[in-house]
Design an enzyme around this catalytic site. Structure first.
Site, short mmCIF file in Angstrom:
data_model
loop_
_atom_site.label_atom_id
_atom_site.label_comp_id
_atom_site.label_asym_id
_atom_site.label_seq_id
_atom_site.Cartn_x
_atom_site.Cartn_y
_atom_site.Cartn_z
N ASN A 129 2.34 10.29 2.53
CA ASN A 129 2.13 11.47 1.70
C ASN A 129 3.45 11.83 1.03
OD1 ASN A 129 1.23 14.05 0.70
ND2 ASN A 129 -0.22 14.17 2.40
N ASP A 154 -9.48 10.42 -9.31
CA ASP A 154 -10.59 11.36 -9.15
C ASP A 154 -10.46 12.58 -10.06
OD1 ASP A 154 -8.48 12.52 -7.86
OD2 ASP A 154 -9.46 12.71 -5.90
N ASP A 175 4.73 12.77 -4.52
CA ASP A 175 4.80 13.71 -5.63
C ASP A 175 5.91 14.74 -5.43
OD1 ASP A 175 3.42 14.77 -3.47
OD2 ASP A 175 1.88 15.75 -4.68
N ARG A 218 2.07 23.64 -7.29
CA ARG A 218 2.24 24.19 -5.95
C ARG A 218 3.68 24.72 -5.85
NH1 ARG A 218 -2.37 23.52 -6.64
NH2 ARG A 218 -3.87 22.34 -5.38
N SER A 225 0.81 -1.21 0.00
CA SER A 225 0.00 0.00 0.00
C SER A 225 0.85 1.27 0.00
CB SER A 225 -0.92 0.01 1.23
OG SER A 225 -0.15 -0.02 2.42
N SER A 226 2.17 1.13 -0.09
CA SER A 226 3.06 2.28 -0.08
C SER A 226 2.81 3.19 -1.28
CB SER A 226 4.52 1.82 -0.10
OG SER A 226 5.40 2.91 -0.32
N ASN A 247 4.99 4.92 -2.57
CA ASN A 247 6.17 4.77 -3.43
C ASN A 247 5.91 3.79 -4.57
OD1 ASN A 247 8.11 6.50 -2.06
ND2 ASN A 247 8.10 4.99 -0.40
N ALA A 248 4.96 2.86 -4.37
CA ALA A 248 4.72 1.82 -5.37
C ALA A 248 4.19 2.37 -6.68
CB ALA A 248 3.77 0.76 -4.81
N ARG A 249 3.62 3.57 -6.67
CA ARG A 249 3.10 4.12 -7.92
C ARG A 249 4.24 4.54 -8.86
NH1 ARG A 249 -0.24 9.53 -6.45
NH2 ARG A 249 -1.06 9.02 -8.52
#
Length: 345
Positions: A231, A142, A234, A173, A119-120, A122-124
């Site tokens: 979090n 979303d 990104d 940002r 579920s980390s 980082n895995a994306r």
């Protein structure tokens, strides 16, 4: 990384248009950083990109059907992959999701669902041997962007042949040094930016390897901070790209963006990183908008600076636009209306 058992489930579905084969895969973490298993950069195609959508909450499955369909319909998309990060979701649910996304898609690009090894967040950013394109789009489940804006963003990324390492995205940002506290903070400026969000982030595929496999102990510590905070993956990717380019990212305007996670959406049907019911905020994503969200992201910037030993983030100014009058769409009173201004999280 944790070693996982390799599981392949293949289901064939007959279709009047074509024969669909989709899979639900749990891949071993041992192989992601093995360069012999990854295609060489020279072999990657530059005329299309791969879409990697972060998925976690079953409540967003109806939105996924719309979002994946839009991407699948783009002629510049080679494949759409939903990276599912919720370990509690039953395998049957994901098999059905993969099936439904495939047969309902109006486009030609294949859609698949892959369960993440953990579920980390980082895995994306794990490198994937099946990615065949020079660019990947990292995005959230979303965010719905109109097809012309998707194509425009990709054309901007391709046009920057002199420096293809720059990130290209739709949501910006900034970092800033707070002189009173002498610490880094996370903020927004009306005329400059240094961070693009993974709501919609186009980048070169090699960054997946650089984020996950390079940088030695300092990057390992930075990835651990992402896990501890739940979090800021990104922000860390922006550190990686800025360190490579010594330049800021590229912000691109969009004609229409429908953000189900925007706080300006009203009512109990609000869908985003949090769902509102009976006045209560319920976290449904890996990175929820909890109290103190901006402060926590400022803490990430400070910690990344500390463990990496430098501040590579660089400001950019202005954005690339294809037309005037761009607007975001929000849900108010059960209807979609134009959002009047950007809300910062």
């Amino acid at each position: 990384m944790t070693t996982g058992k390799v599981i392949f489930i293949f289901i064939a579905v007959a279709s009047s248009r074509f024969f669909i084969v989709f899979s639900l895969r749990l891949l071993s973490g041992d192989h992601y950083c093995d360069l012999t298993r990854l295609p060489s950069p020279q072999a990657l195609r530059s005329d299309q990109f791969t879409v990697l959508i972060n998925g976690y909450s079953e409540s967003r499955i109806p939105i996924l059907q719309t979002v994946t369909g839009v991407y699948s319909s783009s002629p510049s998309v080679a494949a759409v992959v939903v990276l599912w990060g919720n370990p509690t979701t039953p395998a049957k649910t994901l098999v059905e999701l993969s099936h439904n996304l495939s047969i309902s898609s109006p486009g030609d690009a294949p859609i698949s669902v892959i369960r993440q090894p953990s579920s980390s967040l980082n895995a994306r950013f794990l490198p994937r041997p099946w990615i065949s394109t020079r660019a990947v789009l990292i995005c959230d489940d979303d965010i719905e962007v109109d097809p012309k804006s998707i194509q425009f963003a990709f054309e901007i990324w391709r046009s920057r042949s002199n420096n293809p390492e720059q990130l290209v995205g739709l949501f910006a940002r900034s970092h800033e040094l707070d002189l009173s506290s002498r610490t880094w903070i996370y903020t927004v400026h009306p005329n400059r930016y240094s961070i693009l969000l993974t709501k919609f982030m186009l980048m070169k595929t090699e960054y997946l390897y650089e984020y996950s496999c390079e940088g030695g102990e300092s990057m390992a510590q930075a990835r651990s901070i992402v896990d501890e905070m739940g979090n800021c993956e990104d922000i860390l990717m922006n550190f990686v790209a800025a360190n490579k380019t010594d330049m800021g990212p590229v912000l691109v305007g969009a004609k229409r963006v429908r953000d189900w996670g925007d706080a300006r959406n009203e009512g109990v049907r609000r869908r985003g990183r949090g769902l509102r019911a009976a006045g209560e905020e319920v976290a449904v994503g890996l990175s929820s908008r909890k109290k103190g969200h901006r402060r926590r992201r400022g803490d990430c910037i400070k910690e990344f600076h500390r463990v990496l030993g430098k501040m590579p983030l660089t400001y950019s100014y202005g954005k690339m636009v294809d037309s005037i009058g761009e607007q975001g769409l929000c849900e108010k009173g059960g209807k979609l209306v134009f959002c009047d201004q950007q809300t910062v999280f």
